[in-house]
Design a protein around this motif. Structure first.
Motif, PDB file in Angstrom:
ATOM      1  N   TYR A  25       4.450  -3.286  -0.461  1.00  0.00           N
ATOM      2  CA  TYR A  25       4.841  -4.663  -0.762  1.00  0.00           C
ATOM      3  C   TYR A  25       6.285  -4.921  -0.319  1.00  0.00           C
ATOM      4  CZ  TYR A  25       5.978  -8.834  -3.536  1.00  0.00           C
ATOM      5  OH  TYR A  25       6.391 -10.075  -3.941  1.00  0.00           O
ATOM      6  N   LEU A  26       7.159  -3.955  -0.604  1.00  0.00           N
ATOM      7  CA  LEU A  26       8.580  -4.139  -0.321  1.00  0.00           C
ATOM      8  C   LEU A  26       8.877  -4.229   1.173  1.00  0.00           C
ATOM      9  CD1 LEU A  26      10.273  -1.749  -2.937  1.00  0.00           C
ATOM     10  CD2 LEU A  26       9.527  -4.116  -3.181  1.00  0.00           C
ATOM     11  N   LEU A  27       8.015  -3.645   1.999  1.00  0.00           N
ATOM     12  CA  LEU A  27       8.222  -3.691   3.444  1.00  0.00           C
ATOM     13  C   LEU A  27       8.292  -5.117   3.975  1.00  0.00           C
ATOM     14  CD1 LEU A  27       5.814  -0.857   4.699  1.00  0.00           C
ATOM     15  CD2 LEU A  27       8.325  -0.827   4.726  1.00  0.00           C
ATOM     16  N   PHE A  28       7.634  -6.055   3.267  1.00  0.00           N
ATOM     17  CA  PHE A  28       7.526  -7.429   3.758  1.00  0.00           C
ATOM     18  C   PHE A  28       8.258  -8.430   2.877  1.00  0.00           C
ATOM     19  CE2 PHE A  28       3.810  -5.012   5.118  1.00  0.00           C
ATOM     20  CZ  PHE A  28       3.831  -5.218   6.490  1.00  0.00           C
ATOM     21  N   HIS A  29       9.175  -7.926   2.034  1.00  0.00           N
ATOM     22  CA  HIS A  29       9.839  -8.857   1.108  1.00  0.00           C
ATOM     23  C   HIS A  29      11.349  -8.706   1.106  1.00  0.00           C
ATOM     24  CE1 HIS A  29       5.685  -9.390  -0.127  1.00  0.00           C
ATOM     25  NE2 HIS A  29       6.067 -10.546  -0.630  1.00  0.00           N
ATOM     26  N   ILE A 124      -0.781  -6.095  -8.782  1.00  0.00           N
ATOM     27  CA  ILE A 124       0.599  -5.616  -8.632  1.00  0.00           C
ATOM     28  C   ILE A 124       1.412  -6.575  -7.779  1.00  0.00           C
ATOM     29  CG2 ILE A 124       2.046  -3.803  -7.628  1.00  0.00           C
ATOM     30  CD1 ILE A 124      -0.256  -1.843  -8.390  1.00  0.00           C
ATOM     31  N   TYR A 125       0.848  -6.980  -6.638  1.00  0.00           N
ATOM     32  CA  TYR A 125       1.560  -7.877  -5.736  1.00  0.00           C
ATOM     33  C   TYR A 125       1.782  -9.243  -6.370  1.00  0.00           C
ATOM     34  CZ  TYR A 125       0.778  -4.487  -1.963  1.00  0.00           C
ATOM     35  OH  TYR A 125       0.774  -3.362  -1.180  1.00  0.00           O
ATOM     36  N   GLY A 126       0.801  -9.699  -7.137  1.00  0.00           N
ATOM     37  CA  GLY A 126       0.936 -10.984  -7.819  1.00  0.00           C
ATOM     38  C   GLY A 126       2.058 -10.958  -8.852  1.00  0.00           C
ATOM     39  N   ILE A 127       2.150  -9.851  -9.594  1.00  0.00           N
ATOM     40  CA  ILE A 127       3.212  -9.692 -10.594  1.00  0.00           C
ATOM     41  C   ILE A 127       4.580  -9.666  -9.919  1.00  0.00           C
ATOM     42  CG2 ILE A 127       4.290  -7.954 -12.077  1.00  0.00           C
ATOM     43  CD1 ILE A 127       2.294  -9.355 -13.664  1.00  0.00           C
ATOM     44  N   LEU A 128       4.715  -8.913  -8.831  1.00  0.00           N
ATOM     45  CA  LEU A 128       5.995  -8.820  -8.135  1.00  0.00           C
ATOM     46  C   LEU A 128       6.413 -10.175  -7.565  1.00  0.00           C
ATOM     47  CD1 LEU A 128       5.546  -5.396  -6.311  1.00  0.00           C
ATOM     48  CD2 LEU A 128       7.161  -5.888  -8.158  1.00  0.00           C
ATOM     49  N   ALA A 129       5.471 -10.912  -6.996  1.00  0.00           N
ATOM     50  CA  ALA A 129       5.789 -12.237  -6.453  1.00  0.00           C
ATOM     51  C   ALA A 129       6.233 -13.178  -7.566  1.00  0.00           C
ATOM     52  CB  ALA A 129       4.570 -12.805  -5.726  1.00  0.00           C
ATOM     53  N   TYR A 130       5.577 -13.087  -8.713  1.00  0.00           N
ATOM     54  CA  TYR A 130       5.937 -13.929  -9.852  1.00  0.00           C
ATOM     55  C   TYR A 130       7.339 -13.595 -10.358  1.00  0.00           C
ATOM     56  CZ  TYR A 130       5.937 -15.871 -14.571  1.00  0.00           C
ATOM     57  OH  TYR A 130       6.273 -16.549 -15.720  1.00  0.00           O
ATOM     58  N   ILE A 131       7.648 -12.304 -10.475  1.00  0.00           N
ATOM     59  CA  ILE A 131       8.975 -11.876 -10.945  1.00  0.00           C
ATOM     60  C   ILE A 131      10.060 -12.322  -9.976  1.00  0.00           C
ATOM     61  CG2 ILE A 131      10.437  -9.856 -11.374  1.00  0.00           C
ATOM     62  CD1 ILE A 131       7.931  -8.455 -12.492  1.00  0.00           C
ATOM     63  N   GLU A 132       9.779 -12.224  -8.679  1.00  0.00           N
ATOM     64  CA  GLU A 132      10.756 -12.656  -7.678  1.00  0.00           C
ATOM     65  C   GLU A 132      11.056 -14.149  -7.828  1.00  0.00           C
ATOM     66  OE1 GLU A 132      11.353 -12.598  -2.803  1.00  0.00           O
ATOM     67  OE2 GLU A 132       9.791 -11.375  -3.760  1.00  0.00           O
ATOM     68  N   LYS A 133      10.016 -14.937  -7.996  1.00  0.00           N
ATOM     69  CA  LYS A 133      10.183 -16.388  -8.163  1.00  0.00           C
ATOM     70  C   LYS A 133      10.941 -16.700  -9.448  1.00  0.00           C
ATOM     71  CE  LYS A 133       7.463 -20.665  -8.369  1.00  0.00           C
ATOM     72  NZ  LYS A 133       6.079 -21.233  -8.333  1.00  0.00           N
TER      73      LYS A 133
END
Length: 249
Positions: A25-29, A124-133
């Motif tokens: 996930y981190l590779l693209f964020h 997992i990706y959904g949680i990380l995207a939500y936390i980032e926002k």
């Protein structure tokens, strides 16, 4: 800056799997997150916390850690240190969600381990995207302006305009250096340090804005700011300064 991710999973295979998914996930964020601690035991997480003092961390915790400290106990200890922590539980024990409510852990999510790999990854990706926002919105909300008075005038500066504030030779007077000039006003460094968390005390008589650091020379304990001014820092500040500088974008 990059926000730390801390993973605690007692099963080494599941730990590696979770670690790999997050790394992908981190590779693209764009460096928003960084895995700082990925371990099997809760004591290792607590040791990391006591040495690094993370802030706004994201914590992926297995609830059943096969230890005297379970994931909920660990989350509670984490919350005491990192009050802005994002707690995410990975578990096969859905019934434990109610316990986290009773303990007022404030978990941001639960991810079920027993589902398909595709659904597990998407959660997992959904949680990380939500936390980032959520983090970006929080940063906007907490952006502080630096405000002070000189006589009958009130000055209001965006925190990104602040370079440093230091004690003047005149008792109780402070010198403020900004993007567009120098000002002197009456105040106390201790009060400003408490009021403005974005400022960092480098010695007894000076607060700086870390985002204005150009370079740190550790052998001679010197900070070069982006306006070309250099400031000395106390030896006890070296570790914290290094961490701050490395965390800045």
């Amino acid at each position: 800056m990059s926000y730390p991710i801390i993973i605690c999973e007692d099963n080494p295979i599941e730990l590696k799997q979770l670690n790999t998914l997050i790394e992908n996930y981190l590779l693209f964020h764009n460096g928003f997150f960084k895995i700082e601690c990925s371990v099997e035991g809760p004591q290792e997480v607590l040791q990391y916390m006591s040495s690094n003092f993370p802030s706004h961390g994201t914590y992926f915790l297995d609830i059943d850690l096969q230890s005297t400290i379970n994931g909920i106990d660990l989350a509670n200890k984490i919350r005491e240190s990192d009050v802005e922590a994002n707690i995410v539980f990975t578990t096969t024990h859905d019934e434990m969600a109610q316990e986290t409510l009773k303990r007022k852990i404030g978990a941001i999510g639960f991810i079920e381990k027993g589902q398909t790999m595709e659904n597990y990854r998407d959660d997992i990706y959904g949680i990380l995207a939500y936390i980032e926002k959520l983090t970006e919105k929080s940063k906007e909300h907490h952006q502080q302006n630096f405000i002070f008075e000189i006589g009958t005038q009130i000055f209001n500066f965006n925190q990104n305009e602040v370079f440093f504030i230091e004690a003047s030779k005149i008792p109780h007077q402070l010198i403020f250096i900004s993007d567009n000039g120098k000002y002197e006003f009456y105040g106390k460094l201790n009060e400003l340090e408490r009021k403005y968390p974005f400022l960092f005390r480098i010695n007894r008589s000076c607060l700086i804005n870390p985002s204005k650091i150009r370079q740190i020379d550790f052998p001679i304990r010197s900070i070069l700011l982006k306006n070309g001014i250099t400031k000395k820092f106390s030896i006890g500040k070296a570790t914290k300064l290094k961490k701050i500088l490395l965390s800045l974008n």
